[in-house]
Design an enzyme around this catalytic site. Structure first.
Site, PDB file in Angstrom:
ATOM      1  N   ASN A 182       0.822  -1.222   0.000  1.00 57.08           N
ATOM      2  CA  ASN A 182       0.000   0.000   0.000  1.00 57.08           C
ATOM      3  C   ASN A 182       0.851   1.266   0.000  1.00 57.08           C
ATOM      4  OD1 ASN A 182      -3.008  -0.707   0.178  1.00 57.08           O
ATOM      5  ND2 ASN A 182      -2.005  -2.161   1.561  1.00 57.08           N
TER       6      ASN A 182
ATOM      7  N   MET B  87       1.270  -2.749  12.456  1.00 58.66           N
ATOM      8  CA  MET B  87       0.651  -3.846  13.199  1.00 58.66           C
ATOM      9  C   MET B  87       0.690  -3.656  14.714  1.00 58.66           C
ATOM     10  SD  MET B  87      -0.555  -5.389  10.744  1.00 58.66           S
ATOM     11  CE  MET B  87      -1.253  -6.828  11.529  1.00 58.66           C
TER      12      MET B  87
ATOM     13  N   ILE C 207      -0.799  -1.253  18.156  1.00 58.16           N
ATOM     14  CA  ILE C 207      -1.831  -0.301  18.570  1.00 58.16           C
ATOM     15  C   ILE C 207      -1.127   0.911  19.155  1.00 58.16           C
ATOM     16  CG2 ILE C 207      -3.804   0.090  20.090  1.00 58.16           C
ATOM     17  CD1 ILE C 207      -4.332  -2.933  19.961  1.00 58.16           C
ATOM     18  N   LEU C 208      -1.380   2.077  18.562  1.00 55.53           N
ATOM     19  CA  LEU C 208      -0.719   3.295  19.026  1.00 55.53           C
ATOM     20  C   LEU C 208      -1.224   3.664  20.415  1.00 55.53           C
ATOM     21  CD1 LEU C 208      -0.952   5.415  15.759  1.00 55.53           C
ATOM     22  CD2 LEU C 208       1.131   4.466  16.766  1.00 55.53           C
TER      23      LEU C 208
ATOM     24  N   HIS D  49      -7.880  -0.521   6.742  1.00 53.08           N
ATOM     25  CA  HIS D  49      -8.285  -1.794   7.352  1.00 53.08           C
ATOM     26  C   HIS D  49      -8.931  -2.681   6.289  1.00 53.08           C
ATOM     27  CE1 HIS D  49      -9.388  -4.484  10.612  1.00 53.08           C
ATOM     28  NE2 HIS D  49     -10.558  -4.634  10.004  1.00 53.08           N
TER      29      HIS D  49
ATOM     30  N   ASP E 164      -9.969   0.431  15.414  1.00 53.13           N
ATOM     31  CA  ASP E 164     -10.771   0.273  14.180  1.00 53.13           C
ATOM     32  C   ASP E 164     -12.165   0.885  14.303  1.00 53.13           C
ATOM     33  OD1 ASP E 164      -8.625  -1.087  13.046  1.00 53.13           O
ATOM     34  OD2 ASP E 164      -9.381  -3.052  13.646  1.00 53.13           O
TER      35      ASP E 164
HETATM   36  C1  GRF Z   1      -3.250  -4.287   4.497  1.00 55.16           C
HETATM   37  O1  GRF Z   1      -4.107  -5.350   4.174  1.00 55.16           O
HETATM   38  C2  GRF Z   1      -3.902  -3.344   5.460  1.00 55.16           C
HETATM   39  O2  GRF Z   1      -5.296  -3.275   5.302  1.00 55.16           O
HETATM   40  C3  GRF Z   1      -3.590  -3.963   6.796  1.00 55.16           C
HETATM   41  O3  GRF Z   1      -2.283  -4.449   6.651  1.00 55.16           O
HETATM   42  C4  GRF Z   1      -2.046  -4.776   5.284  1.00 55.16           C
HETATM   43  C5  GRF Z   1      -0.774  -4.107   4.861  1.00 55.16           C
HETATM   44  O4  GRF Z   1      -0.295  -4.621   3.651  1.00 55.16           O
HETATM   45  N1  GRF Z   1      -3.748  -3.006   7.866  1.00 55.16           N
HETATM   46  P1  GRF Z   1       0.963  -3.943   2.934  1.00 55.16           P
HETATM   47  O5  GRF Z   1       2.112  -3.950   3.921  1.00 55.16           O
HETATM   48  O6  GRF Z   1       0.567  -2.562   2.537  1.00 55.16           O
HETATM   49  O7  GRF Z   1       1.248  -4.809   1.752  1.00 55.16           O
END
Ligand code: GRF
Length: 198
Positions: A13, A92, A94-95, A111, A147
């Protein structure tokens, strides 16, 4: 709009955001730094490949309600970038509430489900096991409740009888790669997109 990305994973992403920026499709958003809690994470490699400051800040091992030393270092590193927007792209951890209060309403999270369904970890697996026919992804403002911040935009994905869990994971990730840059561009413009369904 100075933008900092936090992530722990492969960085697909982050890559979609950097590609959008390279194609001048992120409006006034400018990605200035990428920070990770995982030293050998793909997201740092992606950032370096694009020539963006990409730094391992050490583990983020604090409980959400405390303000530990690692949190202080993270806040300081992010704050030095003078961010207008902080994007959690696969972060990954939680802040802490202290971090969230410090940066206020400047943090968004991606998410992999249509919130408020399937919060927390393994959201795509949760949707698959539940047998829903439509799932997707959400970008929302980060609040102190996991979330649960205000939803900014979503993109839907239909689950067909031919899908497997693997194909669903791929479809949700493709949807994410469209959604996140669109949201960042629209935040930069001061507008929001309308919900999209395919
Ligand atoms: C994504 O699926 C996002 O929704 C979740 O973690 C994943 C991150 O994937 N929070 P990447 O590292 O961007 O490939």
């Amino acid at each position: 709009m100075r933008t900092v990305i936090l992530g722990s994973g492969t960085g697909s992403n982050c890559k979609s955001l950097l590609e959008s920026q390279a194609s001048n499709n992120l409006g006034s958003a400018k990605i200035v730094a990428i920070f990770s809690d995982i030293e050998d994470s793909g997201i740092l490699e992606v950032g370096r490949h694009f020539g963006i400051k990409s730094v391992y800040l050490g583990p983020y091992n604090i409980s959400p309600d405390t303000h530990g030393e690692s949190d202080h270092e993270w806040i300081s590193a992010v704050d030095q970038e003078k961010p207008d927007l902080i994007v959690l792209a696969g972060f990954m951890r939680i802040l802490s509430s202290y971090f969230i209060n410090f940066f206020g309403s400047r943090i968004i999270n991606l998410h992999p489900s249509l919130l408020p369904s399937f919060k927390g970890l393994n959201a795509i697996n949760q949707a698959w096991e539940e047998g829903v026919k439509i799932t997707g992804c959400t970008v929302h403002w980060v609040s102190r409740h996991l979330d649960m911040g205000k939803i900014i935009d979503q993109r839907a994905v239909r689950i067909s009888s031919e899908d497997s869990l693997d194909s669903l994971i791929r479809k949700v990730h493709i949807a994410e790669h469209f959604l996140l840059p669109t949201v960042v561009e629209n935040i930069a413009k001061g507008t929001h997109t309308f919900p999209y369904c395919d």
